[in-house]
Design an enzyme around this catalytic site. Structure first.
Site, PDB file in Angstrom:
ATOM      1  N   GLY A   1      14.415  31.025 -35.516  1.00 18.03           N
ATOM      2  CA  GLY A   1      14.615  30.961 -36.957  1.00 18.03           C
ATOM      3  C   GLY A   1      14.347  32.305 -37.619  1.00 18.03           C
ATOM      4  O   GLY A   1      14.366  33.357 -36.988  1.00 18.03           O
TER       5      GLY A   1
ATOM      6  N   ARG B   1      16.448  28.216 -29.812  1.00 14.93           N
ATOM      7  CA  ARG B   1      16.821  28.521 -31.208  1.00 14.93           C
ATOM      8  C   ARG B   1      15.706  29.350 -31.862  1.00 14.93           C
ATOM      9  O   ARG B   1      14.531  29.034 -31.728  1.00 14.93           O
ATOM     10  CB  ARG B   1      17.055  27.221 -31.972  1.00 14.93           C
ATOM     11  CG  ARG B   1      17.400  27.412 -33.460  1.00 14.93           C
ATOM     12  CD  ARG B   1      16.171  27.264 -34.328  1.00 14.93           C
ATOM     13  NE  ARG B   1      16.465  27.344 -35.756  1.00 14.93           N
ATOM     14  CZ  ARG B   1      15.525  27.396 -36.695  1.00 14.93           C
ATOM     15  NH1 ARG B   1      14.252  27.344 -36.357  1.00 14.93           N
ATOM     16  NH2 ARG B   1      15.847  27.496 -37.955  1.00 14.93           N
TER      17      ARG B   1
ATOM     18  N   GLY C   1      15.577  28.018 -41.925  1.00 19.49           N
ATOM     19  CA  GLY C   1      15.604  29.380 -41.398  1.00 19.49           C
ATOM     20  C   GLY C   1      16.958  30.045 -41.387  1.00 19.49           C
ATOM     21  O   GLY C   1      17.065  31.247 -41.649  1.00 19.49           O
TER      22      GLY C   1
ATOM     23  N   THR D   1       5.978  25.683 -41.470  1.00 17.21           N
ATOM     24  CA  THR D   1       5.676  27.035 -40.975  1.00 17.21           C
ATOM     25  C   THR D   1       4.386  27.412 -41.660  1.00 17.21           C
ATOM     26  O   THR D   1       4.028  26.819 -42.673  1.00 17.21           O
ATOM     27  CB  THR D   1       6.810  28.019 -41.356  1.00 17.21           C
ATOM     28  OG1 THR D   1       7.908  27.855 -40.473  1.00 17.21           O
ATOM     29  CG2 THR D   1       6.404  29.485 -41.315  1.00 17.21           C
TER      30      THR D   1
ATOM     31  N   THR E   1       9.072  30.316 -45.762  1.00 20.97           N
ATOM     32  CA  THR E   1       9.178  29.045 -45.036  1.00 20.97           C
ATOM     33  C   THR E   1      10.364  28.271 -45.578  1.00 20.97           C
ATOM     34  O   THR E   1      10.640  28.320 -46.780  1.00 20.97           O
ATOM     35  CB  THR E   1       7.898  28.194 -45.180  1.00 20.97           C
ATOM     36  OG1 THR E   1       8.144  26.896 -44.616  1.00 20.97           O
ATOM     37  CG2 THR E   1       7.469  28.022 -46.621  1.00 20.97           C
TER      38      THR E   1
HETATM   39  N1  ASP Z   1      11.730  28.761 -41.335  1.00 24.87           N
HETATM   40  C1  ASP Z   1      11.340  28.005 -40.173  1.00 24.87           C
HETATM   41  C2  ASP Z   1      12.457  28.018 -39.176  1.00 24.87           C
HETATM   42  O1  ASP Z   1      13.596  27.917 -39.563  1.00 24.87           O
HETATM   43  C3  ASP Z   1      10.986  26.604 -40.475  1.00 24.87           C
HETATM   44  C4  ASP Z   1      10.201  26.402 -41.748  1.00 24.87           C
HETATM   45  O2  ASP Z   1       9.669  27.321 -42.314  1.00 24.87           O
HETATM   46  O3  ASP Z   1      10.081  25.300 -42.215  1.00 24.87           O
HETATM   47  O4  ASP Z   1      12.190  28.087 -38.008  1.00 24.87           O
END
Ligand code: ASP
Length: 316
Positions: A216, A214, A240, A186, A237
């Protein structure tokens, strides 16, 4: 090249940088806690560093020219969205059906917020989120149409633009169950401007191989993105679902406001209680109302850029 550090957190530990205010403006960004995209190989570390540094400079230039914290975080994140190495915008992770669906949010310390989820048409999802903030009464739009995005005066793009060969290869390995490494990432930024306002912006393609539709934590105000002028701005990040359950970015702000703790203490407690305790990993960048920057992750690695003692530090 700016100073680069390996940001490896041994299992079960958190790495944290607590950086005192230096001058009226402050900025930090992350490029995801999902680890380096395996198929690109370690030799591209310099390319990741260059991408982080360019995004940092873009945001810093905005602040130095007297721009707002919101302008600065959008400049950083849009830059990272344009860079195919990062999981946002072009080069975003793909759903199990091979589609790039983007989530993004922006929030400024006055409480104004805008977010999009499952966005397929905005070339820069963070700018679509900003348009939601600026153009109407809503906070959160799912799957904004190409017409709506163009009506905001933003560039649209098709799947051909977003989908890179590296992401197709990654999805192939996920489908054949040969991928065991991290599948996420992210990008995000936090800033404090010369007027003392803070802002946060976050953008992602989500988890590689996720179900279509989906969503997050990234676009959810209080989970992956939050800002409040009297306390802190946070961009997250990581896994999620855990950030949603722990309402992580708001939990940090609440600790600052209600418990009167400093940002580093708040971040440490929230990571321990809402992520580590759930067996989840990730990281975040935060900036307090007085310009203190905190960068932290309990994931093995996190890409990030921030200033320490006046020099730019890149975590890769
Ligand atoms: N937090 C993000 C999600 O779950 C993914 C990430 O930050 O790595 O979509």
């Amino acid at each position: 090249m700016p100073h680069a550090e390996e940001s490896v957190a041994p299992p079960g530990t958190t790495r944290l940088w607590d950086l005192p205010p230096r001058g009226p403006v402050a900025l930090a960004l992350h490029g995801g806690a999902g680890g380096r995209i395996e198929e690109l190989g370690a030799e591209l570390r310099e390319a990741f560093e260059a991408g982080l540094a360019a995004a940092y400079r873009a945001g810093k230039a905005v602040l130095e020219e007297g721009g707002s914290a919101l302008d600065a975080v959008c400049a950083c994140v849009a830059r990272l969205e344009d860079d195919p190495l990062f999981n946002a915008g072009r080069g975003a992770a793909l759903t199990i059906d091979g589609v790039a669906e983007h989530d993004a949010a922006v929030m400024d310390g006055s409480g104004a917020a805008g977010a999009v989820a499952a966005s397929r048409h905005a070339r820069n999802p963070v700018l679509a989120a900003r348009s939601v903030l600026e153009e109407g009464p809503h906070v959160f739009l799912v799957a904004p149409s190409a017409e709506l995005v163009a009506g905001w005066g933003l560039q649209t793009a098709d799947q051909e633009y977003f989908v890179t060969e590296a992401r197709v290869a990654q999805l192939g390995r996920i489908r054949s169950l040969r991928l065991t490494g991290p599948r996420h990432g992210t990008v995000g930024a936090v800033a404090r401007d010369a007027l003392g306002h803070v802002a946060a912006a976050t953008s992602t393609g989500g988890m590689a191989g996720q179900a279509g539709g989906r969503i997050g934590d990234t676009p959810l105000v209080g989970a992956g993105t939050y800002a409040r002028d009297d306390s802190v701005a946070v961009s997250c990040t990581g896994e999620g679902e855990a950030f949603i359950r722990g309402v992580v970015s708001h939990d940090i702000a609440a600790r600052v406001r209600y418990l009167n703790c400093d940002v580093a203490q708040a971040v440490t407690s929230t990571i321990a209680e809402e992520l580590t305790a759930r067996g989840a990993s990730g990281g975040l960048v935060a900036v307090s109302a007085d310009g203190r920057v905190v960068v932290a992750h309990n994931s093995p690695t996190m890409f990030a850029a921030f200033e320490q003692d006046g020099r730019l530090v890149l975590l890769t």
